[in-house]
Scaffold this motif. Structure first.
Motif, PDB file in Angstrom:
ATOM      1  N   ASN A   1      -5.950   6.871   1.371  1.00 16.40           N
ATOM      2  CA  ASN A   1      -5.349   5.728   2.068  1.00 16.40           C
ATOM      3  C   ASN A   1      -6.291   4.527   2.134  1.00 16.40           C
ATOM      4  O   ASN A   1      -5.834   3.381   2.139  1.00 16.40           O
ATOM      5  CB  ASN A   1      -4.865   6.128   3.455  1.00 16.40           C
ATOM      6  CG  ASN A   1      -3.588   6.941   3.363  1.00 16.40           C
ATOM      7  OD1 ASN A   1      -2.927   6.974   2.329  1.00 16.40           O
ATOM      8  ND2 ASN A   1      -3.233   7.597   4.442  1.00 16.40           N
TER       9      ASN A   1
ATOM     10  N   ARG B   1      -5.583   2.976  -1.109  1.00 18.72           N
ATOM     11  CA  ARG B   1      -4.257   2.336  -1.092  1.00 18.72           C
ATOM     12  C   ARG B   1      -4.325   0.980  -0.392  1.00 18.72           C
ATOM     13  O   ARG B   1      -3.768  -0.013  -0.869  1.00 18.72           O
ATOM     14  CB  ARG B   1      -3.242   3.210  -0.366  1.00 18.72           C
ATOM     15  CG  ARG B   1      -2.752   4.397  -1.127  1.00 18.72           C
ATOM     16  CD  ARG B   1      -1.828   5.232  -0.222  1.00 18.72           C
ATOM     17  NE  ARG B   1      -1.360   6.407  -0.884  1.00 18.72           N
ATOM     18  CZ  ARG B   1      -0.129   6.559  -1.336  1.00 18.72           C
ATOM     19  NH1 ARG B   1       0.762   5.617  -1.182  1.00 18.72           N
ATOM     20  NH2 ARG B   1       0.223   7.672  -1.938  1.00 18.72           N
TER      21      ARG B   1
ATOM     22  N   SER C   1       0.812  -1.221   0.000  1.00 17.97           N
ATOM     23  CA  SER C   1       0.000   0.000   0.000  1.00 17.97           C
ATOM     24  C   SER C   1       0.843   1.267   0.000  1.00 17.97           C
ATOM     25  O   SER C   1       0.293   2.368  -0.037  1.00 17.97           O
ATOM     26  CB  SER C   1      -0.911   0.017   1.235  1.00 17.97           C
ATOM     27  OG  SER C   1      -1.691  -1.140   1.294  1.00 17.97           O
TER      28      SER C   1
ATOM     29  N   LEU D   1       2.511   2.442   2.523  1.00 19.23           N
ATOM     30  CA  LEU D   1       2.262   3.114   3.789  1.00 19.23           C
ATOM     31  C   LEU D   1       3.222   2.556   4.835  1.00 19.23           C
ATOM     32  O   LEU D   1       3.795   1.486   4.651  1.00 19.23           O
ATOM     33  CB  LEU D   1       0.815   2.879   4.244  1.00 19.23           C
ATOM     34  CG  LEU D   1      -0.275   3.443   3.333  1.00 19.23           C
ATOM     35  CD1 LEU D   1      -1.638   2.881   3.710  1.00 19.23           C
ATOM     36  CD2 LEU D   1      -0.277   4.960   3.387  1.00 19.23           C
TER      37      LEU D   1
ATOM     38  N   LEU E   1      -8.511   7.837   8.648  1.00 17.68           N
ATOM     39  CA  LEU E   1      -7.948   7.683   7.315  1.00 17.68           C
ATOM     40  C   LEU E   1      -8.449   8.720   6.333  1.00 17.68           C
ATOM     41  O   LEU E   1      -9.563   9.220   6.465  1.00 17.68           O
ATOM     42  CB  LEU E   1      -8.343   6.320   6.729  1.00 17.68           C
ATOM     43  CG  LEU E   1      -7.689   5.108   7.288  1.00 17.68           C
ATOM     44  CD1 LEU E   1      -8.354   4.658   8.539  1.00 17.68           C
ATOM     45  CD2 LEU E   1      -7.725   4.017   6.252  1.00 17.68           C
TER      46      LEU E   1
END
Length: 92
Positions: free
Chosen positions: A58, A61, A37, A39, A54
């Motif tokens: 995101n 993602r 992702s 992240l 979030l």
């Protein structure tokens, strides 16, 4: 009237539980999901624990990293929201 802090915390916790459930069903770690992702792993853990709010970006993602649609991740949140709306209507 609902307590917005408690309501927001409940929404985040519901999303986090769903994210963890889907991640485990896919069979990957938080670290792998974070990598897929793009992240940070600690961020994924915070989301799963309901500690982070979030962005839509995101959510997408994470969904992409899991190979599911964003709708698959928010389904439990929508169910929670509908239930809350029904309870508020009953109070009126």
């Amino acid at each position: 009237m609902r307590d917005d802090k408690e309501w927001g915390a409940a929404i985040r916790a519901t999303f986090g539980r769903r994210l963890r459930e889907v991640r485990l069903s896919v069979g990957i770690s938080q670290e792998e999901l974070a990598y897929r992702s793009e992240l940070d792993r600690s961020y994924v853990g915070q989301v799963e624990r309901g500690e982070r709010n979030l962005t839509v970006e995101n959510i997408y993602r994470l969904a992409e990293g899991l190979g599911v649609s964003a709708a698959d991740l928010v389904i439990d949140v929508e169910d929670f929201r509908r239930a809350e709306s029904g309870r508020q209507g009953d109070a009126l």
